[in-house]
Scaffold this motif. Sequence first.
Motif, PDB file in Angstrom:
ATOM      1  N   ASP A  94       0.795  -1.276   0.072  1.00 28.71           N
ATOM      2  CA  ASP A  94      -0.046  -0.075  -0.041  1.00 28.71           C
ATOM      3  C   ASP A  94       0.880   1.145   0.027  1.00 28.71           C
ATOM      4  O   ASP A  94       0.720   2.101  -0.521  1.00 28.71           O
ATOM      5  CB  ASP A  94      -0.931  -0.007   1.268  1.00 28.71           C
ATOM      6  CG  ASP A  94      -1.745  -1.437   1.339  1.00 28.71           C
ATOM      7  OD1 ASP A  94      -2.769  -1.225   1.175  1.00 28.71           O
ATOM      8  OD2 ASP A  94      -1.225  -2.433   1.792  1.00 28.71           O
ATOM      9  N   ILE A  98       0.295   4.111  -2.786  1.00 25.19           N
ATOM     10  CA  ILE A  98      -0.176   5.667  -2.571  1.00 25.19           C
ATOM     11  C   ILE A  98       1.008   6.593  -2.916  1.00 25.19           C
ATOM     12  O   ILE A  98       0.702   7.556  -3.320  1.00 25.19           O
ATOM     13  CB  ILE A  98      -0.640   5.477  -0.991  1.00 25.19           C
ATOM     14  CG1 ILE A  98      -1.726   4.746  -0.676  1.00 25.19           C
ATOM     15  CG2 ILE A  98      -0.704   6.929  -0.716  1.00 25.19           C
ATOM     16  CD1 ILE A  98      -1.995   4.621   0.585  1.00 25.19           C
ATOM     17  N   VAL A 102      -0.871   8.474  -5.469  1.00 25.26           N
ATOM     18  CA  VAL A 102      -1.620   9.560  -4.914  1.00 25.26           C
ATOM     19  C   VAL A 102      -0.622  10.802  -4.281  1.00 25.26           C
ATOM     20  O   VAL A 102      -1.140  11.952  -4.624  1.00 25.26           O
ATOM     21  CB  VAL A 102      -2.233   9.093  -3.448  1.00 25.26           C
ATOM     22  CG1 VAL A 102      -3.312  10.176  -2.894  1.00 25.26           C
ATOM     23  CG2 VAL A 102      -3.295   8.141  -3.888  1.00 25.26           C
ATOM     24  N   ALA A 107       1.007   8.986   1.705  1.00 21.51           N
ATOM     25  CA  ALA A 107       2.134   7.607   1.930  1.00 21.51           C
ATOM     26  C   ALA A 107       2.599   7.813   3.257  1.00 21.51           C
ATOM     27  O   ALA A 107       2.849   6.744   3.742  1.00 21.51           O
ATOM     28  CB  ALA A 107       2.992   7.749   0.880  1.00 21.51           C
ATOM     29  N   PHE A 383      -7.062   3.207   4.576  1.00 24.53           N
ATOM     30  CA  PHE A 383      -5.927   3.364   3.573  1.00 24.53           C
ATOM     31  C   PHE A 383      -5.983   2.247   2.363  1.00 24.53           C
ATOM     32  O   PHE A 383      -5.641   2.751   1.422  1.00 24.53           O
ATOM     33  CB  PHE A 383      -4.463   3.045   4.189  1.00 24.53           C
ATOM     34  CG  PHE A 383      -4.163   3.954   5.180  1.00 24.53           C
ATOM     35  CD1 PHE A 383      -3.453   5.217   4.598  1.00 24.53           C
ATOM     36  CD2 PHE A 383      -3.971   4.108   6.596  1.00 24.53           C
ATOM     37  CE1 PHE A 383      -3.357   6.343   5.471  1.00 24.53           C
ATOM     38  CE2 PHE A 383      -3.742   4.979   7.352  1.00 24.53           C
ATOM     39  CZ  PHE A 383      -3.344   6.333   6.685  1.00 24.53           C
ATOM     40  N   ILE A 386      -7.893   4.567  -0.013  1.00 19.46           N
ATOM     41  CA  ILE A 386      -6.941   5.334  -0.728  1.00 19.46           C
ATOM     42  C   ILE A 386      -6.125   4.663  -1.630  1.00 19.46           C
ATOM     43  O   ILE A 386      -5.969   5.440  -2.909  1.00 19.46           O
ATOM     44  CB  ILE A 386      -5.715   6.039   0.332  1.00 19.46           C
ATOM     45  CG1 ILE A 386      -6.955   6.854   1.408  1.00 19.46           C
ATOM     46  CG2 ILE A 386      -5.022   7.010  -0.287  1.00 19.46           C
ATOM     47  CD1 ILE A 386      -5.946   7.458   2.451  1.00 19.46           C
ATOM     48  N   THR A 387      -5.738   3.341  -1.499  1.00 16.58           N
ATOM     49  CA  THR A 387      -4.904   2.826  -2.377  1.00 16.58           C
ATOM     50  C   THR A 387      -5.435   2.441  -3.688  1.00 16.58           C
ATOM     51  O   THR A 387      -5.043   2.613  -4.803  1.00 16.58           O
ATOM     52  CB  THR A 387      -4.358   1.535  -1.866  1.00 16.58           C
ATOM     53  OG1 THR A 387      -3.431   1.708  -0.660  1.00 16.58           O
ATOM     54  CG2 THR A 387      -3.465   0.739  -2.868  1.00 16.58           C
ATOM     55  N   GLY A 390      -6.249   5.175  -5.812  1.00 14.15           N
ATOM     56  CA  GLY A 390      -5.107   5.598  -6.746  1.00 14.15           C
ATOM     57  C   GLY A 390      -5.135   4.797  -8.203  1.00 14.15           C
ATOM     58  O   GLY A 390      -4.634   5.070  -9.381  1.00 14.15           O
TER      59      GLY A 390
END
Length: 482
Positions: A94, A98, A102, A107, A383, A386-387, A390
């Motif tokens: 991850d 990120i 991202v 990160a 998270f 979020i990953t 991306g």
Amino acid sequence: MEVKEASSTSADGKMDEDTGKVHLKRQLGLISAVSMIAGTMIGSGIFMSPQWVLYHMGSPGSSLLIWAACGLLAMLGALSYAELGTVITESGGDYIYILRNVGSLPAFLLAYTSVIVVRPAGIAGISLSFAEYVVAAFYPGCPSPQAVIKCTAAVCILVLGTINCLNVRLSMSIMNFFTAAKLIILLVIIVGGLVLLVKGNTQVFHNAFANTATGFGPVGVAFYQGLWSYDGWNNLNYITEELKNPEVNLPRAVMIAIPLVTCVYLLVNISYFAAMTPQELLTSDAVAISWGLKVLGTWTWIISLGVALSTIGSANGTFFSGGRVCYVAAREGHLPDALSMAHVKRLTPSPALIFTSVISLIMIIPGDFSSIVNFFSFTAWLFYGITISGLIYMKIKKPDIPRPYKVPIIIPVIVLIAAVYLVLAPIIGSPQLEYLYVTLFILSGLILYIPVVRYKWSPGWFHSVTLHLQLLLQVAPTDKNN
């Protein structure tokens, strides 16, 4: 000197005598990759979470649906990560995805949270479940003292931390042994359940969906408990640099391991329900032990031993792979240099392991299994979301990037929706201050990011402390593998 940690299924790195550097080889094949995913996923959860999934869902039928849905979600998430792993072939999971898709700030927040919270919480939760099963054997018919459980969990953490600091090969051997042990014990439970069903023990399934909970919050928390047992579905992405032919073996390993684990989990839960009523399962401190007393009688010690070995193996795997985020984040300048160092002779990430052990010990003091799982899952799925965001961005904005393996965009979209739900459902349905504390902790990383990462501020004494730690622990820095 550059020193890098070996993965759980690769051999020691090769020393370049001219540069004094250690390089790891790509020698993790398909069978080893499948074993790594399945071995990491099958840990303490299947022996601890069933009663909590039932508690939040209210009925055996809905509990089984949650277990199946968790397996499907893990499969979709792993397939999405497989595309990321074949496009971004660096180790780090991850964190690196990120960072590349991202940005630096999220990160860093992931690395900060993972090192301080997620990994130690996972180790603490697994160690507590190990302790509950071991201690339960000495207190038959009555609740086990919490002080004894937590002291046993602490011993587990200290022993595994020491083993991983001292010897890579020993840790690998322990992992392989425990993986075999957990598969054998699950097979015993499955076969025992099938025998009971053949004999007609099907009463619990007659009204399987009675009293099913349908609230937004309870379903989300039930998913947390179920997904704890599937954690590790993305573990192979942390060691992509050591995987043979990752564009082929990464997705193949996912497609083999996760459906296999899902089927095993469903059969084990069915076996539990065949042996126990929902009320008996809910009041059990150790579900597999209660199952053993019902089915195996005096041979219950086999279950107790098998579960203990399984949970130790899972904790050992978490320790073993836990250094990856520390390594990659430290070499990107997002974590202290000390966390990227490894022992110059034993080639183990001693500082990261010692730090993780200390935080894990702190977490077992106030925590219990259920609260630690919720704490861990909330952070992890934040998270994950979020990953996956991306990946969706990369598929839309960079469609021409070569993709050895790719999934239809609907799959990461479904995973993203599920991640948003899993983050918001407990907050909306069952609001607790703990979720606010977790959010504030994650955001507290901003206090460190701005001066330390953005402006590269480092006090003079910090460098001196790092040098003293190097001398004391006999460790050296690591860097990217060339």
